[in-house]
Design a protein around this motif. Structure first.
Motif, PDB file in Angstrom:
ATOM      1  N   GLU A   1       0.834  -1.208   0.000  1.00 48.45           N
ATOM      2  CA  GLU A   1       0.000   0.000   0.000  1.00 48.45           C
ATOM      3  C   GLU A   1       0.868   1.258   0.000  1.00 48.45           C
ATOM      4  O   GLU A   1       0.586   2.219  -0.723  1.00 48.45           O
ATOM      5  N   LEU A   2       1.910   1.252   0.822  1.00 47.30           N
ATOM      6  CA  LEU A   2       2.801   2.414   0.912  1.00 47.30           C
ATOM      7  C   LEU A   2       3.533   2.653  -0.400  1.00 47.30           C
ATOM      8  O   LEU A   2       3.637   3.793  -0.864  1.00 47.30           O
TER       9      LEU A   2
ATOM     10  N   ASP B   1       1.850   7.037  -6.473  1.00 52.06           N
ATOM     11  CA  ASP B   1       0.651   7.759  -6.910  1.00 52.06           C
ATOM     12  C   ASP B   1       0.661   9.227  -6.505  1.00 52.06           C
ATOM     13  O   ASP B   1       0.043  10.060  -7.160  1.00 52.06           O
ATOM     14  N   ASN B   2       1.346   9.545  -5.418  1.00 49.33           N
ATOM     15  CA  ASN B   2       1.353  10.917  -4.913  1.00 49.33           C
ATOM     16  C   ASN B   2       2.615  11.688  -5.292  1.00 49.33           C
ATOM     17  O   ASN B   2       2.898  12.739  -4.722  1.00 49.33           O
ATOM     18  N   ALA B   3       3.358  11.189  -6.253  1.00 46.55           N
ATOM     19  CA  ALA B   3       4.555  11.858  -6.773  1.00 46.55           C
ATOM     20  C   ALA B   3       5.484  12.319  -5.648  1.00 46.55           C
ATOM     21  O   ALA B   3       5.960  13.446  -5.625  1.00 46.55           O
TER      22      ALA B   3
ATOM     23  N   ASP C   1       1.717   4.493  11.746  1.00 45.60           N
ATOM     24  CA  ASP C   1       3.144   4.360  12.076  1.00 45.60           C
ATOM     25  C   ASP C   1       3.926   3.884  10.857  1.00 45.60           C
ATOM     26  O   ASP C   1       5.011   4.380  10.573  1.00 45.60           O
ATOM     27  N   TYR C   2       3.382   2.892  10.149  1.00 49.10           N
ATOM     28  CA  TYR C   2       4.079   2.326   8.996  1.00 49.10           C
ATOM     29  C   TYR C   2       4.251   3.362   7.887  1.00 49.10           C
ATOM     30  O   TYR C   2       5.249   3.372   7.184  1.00 49.10           O
ATOM     31  N   PHE C   3       3.259   4.246   7.738  1.00 53.03           N
ATOM     32  CA  PHE C   3       3.279   5.241   6.668  1.00 53.03           C
ATOM     33  C   PHE C   3       4.048   6.506   7.046  1.00 53.03           C
ATOM     34  O   PHE C   3       4.178   7.413   6.227  1.00 53.03           O
TER      35      PHE C   3
END
Length: 88
Positions: free
Chosen positions: A14-15, A21-23, A53-55
């Protein structure tokens, strides 16, 4: 594979997609190096319990990643949060 390992694998996918996707930056966010680079988490893996936390990451070269990782837990989190703050 443990439950935690499965969760981390899912969050990693996901990350990776979110980052692309978010450049987001594709070079070290401290010095601009483009190799070797990797995402550096604000906490050691064993202390990451939530998706948030992971992101909480910054893209760092190996030198800056190691510098933060070996600076202690509090400095590691503080350093990543400062990098994220500059990004915004």
């Amino acid at each position: 594979m443990s439950t935690r390992a499965k969760q981390n694998k899912k969050w990693h996918a996901e990350l990776k997609k979110w980052w692309t996707d978010n450049a987001m930056p594709q070079v070290c966010e401290v010095c601009g190096a483009n190799w070797p680079i990797a995402l550096a988490h604000s906490k050691k893996r064993r202390y990451i319990l939530t998706r948030e936390d992971y992101f909480t990451v910054a893209l760092l070269c190996q030198a800056h990643h190691e510098e933060l990782e070996f600076s202690g837990h509090e400095n590691m989190e503080k350093g990543i949060l400062e990098i994220i703050e500059r990004r915004i």
